[in-house]
Design a protein around this motif. Sequence first.
Motif, PDB file in Angstrom:
ATOM      1  N   GLY A 140       0.851  -1.183   0.000  1.00 37.85           N
ATOM      2  CA  GLY A 140       0.000   0.000   0.000  1.00 37.85           C
ATOM      3  C   GLY A 140       0.886   1.231   0.000  1.00 37.85           C
ATOM      4  O   GLY A 140       1.859   1.300   0.761  1.00 37.85           O
ATOM      5  N   GLY A 141       0.607   2.176  -0.872  1.00 37.32           N
ATOM      6  CA  GLY A 141       1.446   3.376  -0.953  1.00 37.32           C
ATOM      7  C   GLY A 141       0.600   4.606  -1.193  1.00 37.32           C
ATOM      8  O   GLY A 141      -0.593   4.516  -1.497  1.00 37.32           O
ATOM      9  N   GLU A 142       1.234   5.762  -1.033  1.00 39.83           N
ATOM     10  CA  GLU A 142       0.524   7.021  -1.266  1.00 39.83           C
ATOM     11  C   GLU A 142       1.492   8.077  -1.780  1.00 39.83           C
ATOM     12  O   GLU A 142       2.696   8.032  -1.502  1.00 39.83           O
ATOM     13  N   ALA A 143       0.939   9.010  -2.550  1.00 43.86           N
ATOM     14  CA  ALA A 143       1.714  10.128  -3.093  1.00 43.86           C
ATOM     15  C   ALA A 143       0.901  11.401  -2.911  1.00 43.86           C
ATOM     16  O   ALA A 143      -0.334  11.382  -2.986  1.00 43.86           O
ATOM     17  N   VAL A 144       1.599  12.513  -2.673  1.00 47.11           N
ATOM     18  CA  VAL A 144       0.938  13.792  -2.396  1.00 47.11           C
ATOM     19  C   VAL A 144       1.432  14.829  -3.389  1.00 47.11           C
ATOM     20  O   VAL A 144       2.638  15.003  -3.581  1.00 47.11           O
ATOM     21  N   GLY A 145       0.480  15.525  -4.029  1.00 42.43           N
ATOM     22  CA  GLY A 145       0.804  16.628  -4.921  1.00 42.43           C
ATOM     23  C   GLY A 145       0.621  17.955  -4.210  1.00 42.43           C
ATOM     24  O   GLY A 145      -0.299  18.119  -3.408  1.00 42.43           O
ATOM     25  N   CYS A 146       1.501  18.919  -4.488  1.00 39.11           N
ATOM     26  CA  CYS A 146       1.443  20.184  -3.761  1.00 39.11           C
ATOM     27  C   CYS A 146       1.980  21.323  -4.621  1.00 39.11           C
ATOM     28  O   CYS A 146       2.559  21.104  -5.690  1.00 39.11           O
ATOM     29  N   SER A 163       5.731  14.300  -2.006  1.00 41.13           N
ATOM     30  CA  SER A 163       6.114  13.120  -1.231  1.00 41.13           C
ATOM     31  C   SER A 163       5.499  11.877  -1.855  1.00 41.13           C
ATOM     32  O   SER A 163       4.431  11.934  -2.468  1.00 41.13           O
ATOM     33  N   PHE A 164       6.194  10.771  -1.710  1.00 35.61           N
ATOM     34  CA  PHE A 164       5.672   9.461  -2.124  1.00 35.61           C
ATOM     35  C   PHE A 164       6.335   8.423  -1.235  1.00 35.61           C
ATOM     36  O   PHE A 164       7.516   8.525  -0.904  1.00 35.61           O
ATOM     37  N   GLN A 165       5.549   7.450  -0.811  1.00 35.76           N
ATOM     38  CA  GLN A 165       6.088   6.488   0.143  1.00 35.76           C
ATOM     39  C   GLN A 165       5.231   5.229   0.196  1.00 35.76           C
ATOM     40  O   GLN A 165       4.066   5.231  -0.217  1.00 35.76           O
ATOM     41  N   VAL A 166       5.839   4.177   0.716  1.00 38.42           N
ATOM     42  CA  VAL A 166       5.116   2.941   1.003  1.00 38.42           C
ATOM     43  C   VAL A 166       4.525   3.055   2.400  1.00 38.42           C
ATOM     44  O   VAL A 166       5.203   3.478   3.336  1.00 38.42           O
ATOM     45  N   ASN A 167       3.260   2.716   2.531  1.00 35.32           N
ATOM     46  CA  ASN A 167       2.612   2.688   3.837  1.00 35.32           C
ATOM     47  C   ASN A 167       2.786   1.279   4.410  1.00 35.32           C
ATOM     48  O   ASN A 167       2.098   0.346   4.007  1.00 35.32           O
ATOM     49  N   HIS A 168       3.726   1.141   5.357  1.00 38.96           N
ATOM     50  CA  HIS A 168       4.049  -0.193   5.879  1.00 38.96           C
ATOM     51  C   HIS A 168       2.922  -0.776   6.714  1.00 38.96           C
ATOM     52  O   HIS A 168       2.851  -1.998   6.890  1.00 38.96           O
ATOM     53  N   ASN A 169       2.039   0.074   7.240  1.00 40.35           N
ATOM     54  CA  ASN A 169       0.892  -0.443   7.983  1.00 40.35           C
ATOM     55  C   ASN A 169      -0.102  -1.150   7.070  1.00 40.35           C
ATOM     56  O   ASN A 169      -0.916  -1.948   7.540  1.00 40.35           O
ATOM     57  N   GLN A 170      -0.044  -0.843   5.772  1.00 42.40           N
ATOM     58  CA  GLN A 170      -0.953  -1.461   4.810  1.00 42.40           C
ATOM     59  C   GLN A 170      -0.207  -2.379   3.852  1.00 42.40           C
ATOM     60  O   GLN A 170      -0.721  -2.722   2.788  1.00 42.40           O
ATOM     61  N   SER A 171       1.002  -2.777   4.217  1.00 39.75           N
ATOM     62  CA  SER A 171       1.819  -3.635   3.360  1.00 39.75           C
ATOM     63  C   SER A 171       2.257  -4.863   4.144  1.00 39.75           C
ATOM     64  O   SER A 171       2.341  -4.839   5.365  1.00 39.75           O
ATOM     65  N   ARG A 172       2.542  -5.925   3.406  1.00 38.83           N
ATOM     66  CA  ARG A 172       3.027  -7.140   4.076  1.00 38.83           C
ATOM     67  C   ARG A 172       3.821  -7.975   3.072  1.00 38.83           C
ATOM     68  O   ARG A 172       3.681  -7.835   1.848  1.00 38.83           O
ATOM     69  N   VAL A 173       4.639  -8.847   3.630  1.00 36.85           N
ATOM     70  CA  VAL A 173       5.416  -9.776   2.808  1.00 36.85           C
ATOM     71  C   VAL A 173       4.545 -10.992   2.528  1.00 36.85           C
ATOM     72  O   VAL A 173       4.071 -11.655   3.452  1.00 36.85           O
ATOM     73  N   PHE A 174       4.323 -11.273   1.241  1.00 41.52           N
ATOM     74  CA  PHE A 174       3.489 -12.416   0.868  1.00 41.52           C
ATOM     75  C   PHE A 174       4.317 -13.699   0.868  1.00 41.52           C
ATOM     76  O   PHE A 174       3.890 -14.730   1.377  1.00 41.52           O
ATOM     77  N   SER A 175       5.533 -13.626   0.305  1.00 40.29           N
ATOM     78  CA  SER A 175       6.386 -14.817   0.282  1.00 40.29           C
ATOM     79  C   SER A 175       7.807 -14.414  -0.069  1.00 40.29           C
ATOM     80  O   SER A 175       8.046 -13.372  -0.681  1.00 40.29           O
ATOM     81  N   THR A 176       8.758 -15.243   0.339  1.00 43.80           N
ATOM     82  CA  THR A 176      10.165 -15.093  -0.061  1.00 43.80           C
ATOM     83  C   THR A 176      10.675 -16.455  -0.524  1.00 43.80           C
ATOM     84  O   THR A 176      10.290 -17.494   0.022  1.00 43.80           O
ATOM     85  N   GLU A 177      11.553 -16.418  -1.505  1.00 45.32           N
ATOM     86  CA  GLU A 177      12.123 -17.654  -2.023  1.00 45.32           C
ATOM     87  C   GLU A 177      13.611 -17.468  -2.255  1.00 45.32           C
ATOM     88  O   GLU A 177      14.044 -16.435  -2.774  1.00 45.32           O
ATOM     89  N   ASN A 178      14.368 -18.479  -1.858  1.00 48.85           N
ATOM     90  CA  ASN A 178      15.806 -18.544  -2.146  1.00 48.85           C
ATOM     91  C   ASN A 178      16.567 -17.341  -1.603  1.00 48.85           C
ATOM     92  O   ASN A 178      17.483 -16.823  -2.248  1.00 48.85           O
ATOM     93  N   GLY A 179      16.169 -16.883  -0.421  1.00 53.19           N
ATOM     94  CA  GLY A 179      16.864 -15.747   0.191  1.00 53.19           C
ATOM     95  C   GLY A 179      18.213 -16.119   0.759  1.00 53.19           C
ATOM     96  O   GLY A 179      19.084 -15.260   0.925  1.00 53.19           O
TER      97      GLY A 179
END
Length: 211
Positions: free
Chosen positions: A92-98, A128-144
């Motif tokens: 989840g992310g958001e951007a602001v125009g000003c 500004s533009f950013q990822v909203n970590h409260n609305q984001s999550r890791v779905f899966s990781t492979e071969n880390g």
Amino acid sequence: MNLVRLVRRLLPLLFLVGLGWFLWKKIGPTLADLNPLNTEPKVTVTHNTVLTQVEALGKLELVRYKFKDIVEYRRASRYPLLPDAKVALVVGGEAVGCLDLRKIRPQDVVFEGDSIVRVVLPAPELCSFQVNHNQSRVFSTENGFFQDADLVDQGYKYAEKQVRNAALQSGILAQTQRNAEQILVPMLRTLTGRRVIVGQQLVMPAAGPKQ
């Protein structure tokens, strides 16, 4: 006589019990801290907040875009026999125009006769533009290969760039300009009692490298 004898025999025992209770009250908390089986962590917080900078702000936020995306970030393996590492994120992310009102110059406000005022506004910005970590999550990781945290961090950085690109492609700057006119024109008309004509400052393209 039997009662007196019983009391005399119990007095040392009562004294020892009382002494033990007193000592436990005094040193019990200290012993609890030293107990290796005590699983409750001891927390110590030290801070010293220092004001490092005061910055004047003149940016008028006019529109906010919110995005939802599923991002798969893949990192090529350094070794031919090992598979690529990848992470899937629900972002989840958001951007602001000003508008930066500090960029309005005296020559950008011109009165024409008694009925018109022309105002040249600064160019809209993506402030500004950013990822909203409260609305984001890791779905899966492979071969880390024990580097999952670094892989996820790189994935979020890539997702943040995508938020910026998506906002620009969705026309956030044009929407910022329209919102600025809808908000500022009625306000300036009320303040001046004149018809308000709004323009936009020209943005000079960045100079390219010398040939």
